[in-house]
Design a protein around this motif. Structure first.
Motif, PDB file in Angstrom:
ATOM      1  N   THR B  43       0.852  -1.191   0.000  1.00 43.13           N
ATOM      2  CA  THR B  43       0.000   0.000   0.000  1.00 43.13           C
ATOM      3  C   THR B  43       0.884   1.237   0.000  1.00 43.13           C
ATOM      4  OG1 THR B  43      -0.065   0.265   2.410  1.00 43.13           O
ATOM      5  CG2 THR B  43      -1.723  -1.200   1.439  1.00 43.13           C
ATOM      6  N   VAL B  44       0.286   2.361  -0.385  1.00 42.77           N
ATOM      7  CA  VAL B  44       1.004   3.637  -0.399  1.00 42.77           C
ATOM      8  C   VAL B  44       1.543   3.959   0.998  1.00 42.77           C
ATOM      9  CG1 VAL B  44       0.529   6.126  -0.546  1.00 42.77           C
ATOM     10  CG2 VAL B  44      -0.198   4.613  -2.393  1.00 42.77           C
ATOM     11  N   GLU B  45       0.691   3.753   2.006  1.00 38.45           N
ATOM     12  CA  GLU B  45       1.083   4.096   3.374  1.00 38.45           C
ATOM     13  C   GLU B  45       2.253   3.232   3.843  1.00 38.45           C
ATOM     14  OE1 GLU B  45      -1.968   3.540   2.318  1.00 38.45           O
ATOM     15  OE2 GLU B  45      -3.045   5.418   2.650  1.00 38.45           O
ATOM     16  N   LEU B  47       4.464   1.890   1.888  1.00 42.12           N
ATOM     17  CA  LEU B  47       5.637   2.341   1.132  1.00 42.12           C
ATOM     18  C   LEU B  47       6.290   3.549   1.803  1.00 42.12           C
ATOM     19  CD1 LEU B  47       7.359   2.069  -1.495  1.00 42.12           C
ATOM     20  CD2 LEU B  47       5.759   3.667  -2.565  1.00 42.12           C
ATOM     21  N   TRP B  48       5.452   4.481   2.264  1.00 40.49           N
ATOM     22  CA  TRP B  48       5.992   5.708   2.875  1.00 40.49           C
ATOM     23  C   TRP B  48       6.771   5.439   4.160  1.00 40.49           C
ATOM     24  CZ3 TRP B  48       0.841   8.954   2.469  1.00 40.49           C
ATOM     25  CH2 TRP B  48       0.628   9.285   1.131  1.00 40.49           C
ATOM     26  N   MET B  85       7.592  12.951  -2.054  1.00 40.19           N
ATOM     27  CA  MET B  85       6.498  13.736  -1.445  1.00 40.19           C
ATOM     28  C   MET B  85       6.795  14.121   0.006  1.00 40.19           C
ATOM     29  SD  MET B  85       5.971  10.410  -1.093  1.00 40.19           S
ATOM     30  CE  MET B  85       5.404   9.914  -2.718  1.00 40.19           C
ATOM     31  N   LYS B 198       3.413   0.106  -5.463  1.00 44.17           N
ATOM     32  CA  LYS B 198       2.924   1.479  -5.289  1.00 44.17           C
ATOM     33  C   LYS B 198       3.982   2.539  -5.589  1.00 44.17           C
ATOM     34  CE  LYS B 198      -1.244   0.361  -4.452  1.00 44.17           C
ATOM     35  NZ  LYS B 198      -2.319   0.791  -5.377  1.00 44.17           N
ATOM     36  N   ALA B 199       5.039   2.156  -6.288  1.00 45.96           N
ATOM     37  CA  ALA B 199       6.042   3.144  -6.703  1.00 45.96           C
ATOM     38  C   ALA B 199       5.353   4.178  -7.594  1.00 45.96           C
ATOM     39  CB  ALA B 199       7.153   2.465  -7.488  1.00 45.96           C
TER      40      ALA B 199
END
Lengths: 116, 229
Positions: B43-45, B47-48, B85, B198-199
């Motif tokens: 997921t994006v989260e 990944l961050w 980001m 999610k890159a």
């Protein structure tokens, strides 16, 4: 027993996280995928724009966004700029986002432009 | 013959020792920022949360010689850091890189760099993801390659094709063929989400023949001596 239950719960949560059913919020997807060109404020002034031959669309502009139907916005996010005769610089995100996430992004764009 | 076998055994043994030492370095110094075990973030989260690129397939991704040199003297390869980001701020004309948030990558001693590289090169991706010989070789002129890269596919939107020219959110590409193995580049461009779901790098569904051209172009760029320009 308590530990076992906890492990199963964690496993279930992790399994949910990796399944296609998991859906990220439009805000987070916009931040991850769109900010780089459309900007933190959505005004088309992202960190990448300096050397771009075509400027990214200003998502906060009702004028720039009002002419696009929801179907067009869905198509351009999923298939890229060329799919609606726009720039190749807008890439297709269909392999990164589910249809549901793209539909949420279209709604999010409507909030940004306060149009439609 | 006996001596040859003995030297070979000694060489293999010393390589194994290097890798063992290297594994300890990876665990102690790299694991807090890089994933040494799969899977990739789903997921994006998730990944961050990762502070640096995944390393669990490093041996299928990096060129050994480059990796060892870079660990000795690391240099920023992603102008806006990892993840872009988290390192930008609003500017007057456009969003700008917030340099104050970027941390330099730690450097290793010559011995540690050699050992860590040895251990990293053992971390391979499954054969289903990358196959030897995916890049077929060949060459292309920089001017034609740039057309394929920029005009036909728009990759320059996110990537610099020379210092200070191009997008800032992705890693610089003018050195990427020095850094990465050609077969990995073919596989990654063909399906970035197979490596990192999610890159913020899209699958542009580039035709197989054009992927070969893109990698030829990246190789041509990497031959330029950017340090002297």
């Amino acid at each position: 027993m308590k530990n076992k239950c906890f492990s199963w719960l964690m496993f279930a949560l992790l399994a949910m996280g990796s399944s296609a059913a998991w859906s990220t919020s439009a805000e987070d997807n916009y931040k991850n995928f769109c900010w780089q060109c459309h900007g933190m404020a959505g005004n088309g002034m992202g960190v990448n724009v300096q050397d771009m031959s075509v400027q990214p669309r200003d998502h906060t502009s009702a004028k720039a966004m009002g002419g696009r139907s929801d179907a067009d916005l869905f198509k351009v996010i999923k298939q890229g700029g060329l799919a609606i005769d726009k720039s190749v610089l807008m890439p297709p995100w269909g392999d990164s986002l589910s249809d549901e996430e793209i539909r949420d992004l279209v709604k999010y764009l409507r909030k940004l432009c306060k149009c439609g | 013959m006996k001596y040859l076998l003995l030297s070979l055994a000694a060489l293999l043994a010393s390589s194994a020792v290097l890798a063992d030492e290297g594994e300890a370095i990876l665990e102690e110094q790299c694991a807090s920022c890089h994933a040494l075990k799969g899977p990739a973030a789903q997921t994006v989260e998730e990944l961050w949360q990762r502070k640096g690129p995944d390393l669990f397939y490093a041996g299928s991704k990096y060129n050994r010689e480059w990796l060892e040199k870079w660990l000795l003297k690391p240099r920023r390869l992603r102008p806006a850091g990892y993840h872009y980001m988290q390192h930008i701020k609003p500017g007057k004309k456009r969003d700008m890189i917030d340099v104050s948030t970027l941390q330099p990558h730690p450097s290793l001693s010559a011995k540690a760099a050699r050992e860590a590289t040895e251990a990293l090169m053992k971390l391979k991706a499954p054969a289903s993801l990358v196959s030897a010989g995916a890049f077929k070789g060949g060459s292309i002129s920089i001017s034609f390659g740039e057309m394929v890269f920029d005009k036909f596919n728009g990759c320059m939107a996110c990537h610099q094709i020379e210092p200070d020219y191009g997008g800032l959110s992705g890693p610089e590409v003018y050195t990427v063929a020095k850094r990465y193995q050609a077969d990995y580049l073919v596989s990654f461009i063909s399906d970035p989400q197979a490596w990192n779901p999610k890159a913020p790098m899209p699958n542009k569904h580039v035709a197989a023949a054009n992927i070969q051209k893109l990698v030829q172009y990246l190789q041509a760029l990497a031959k330029e001596n950017w340090d002297e320009k």
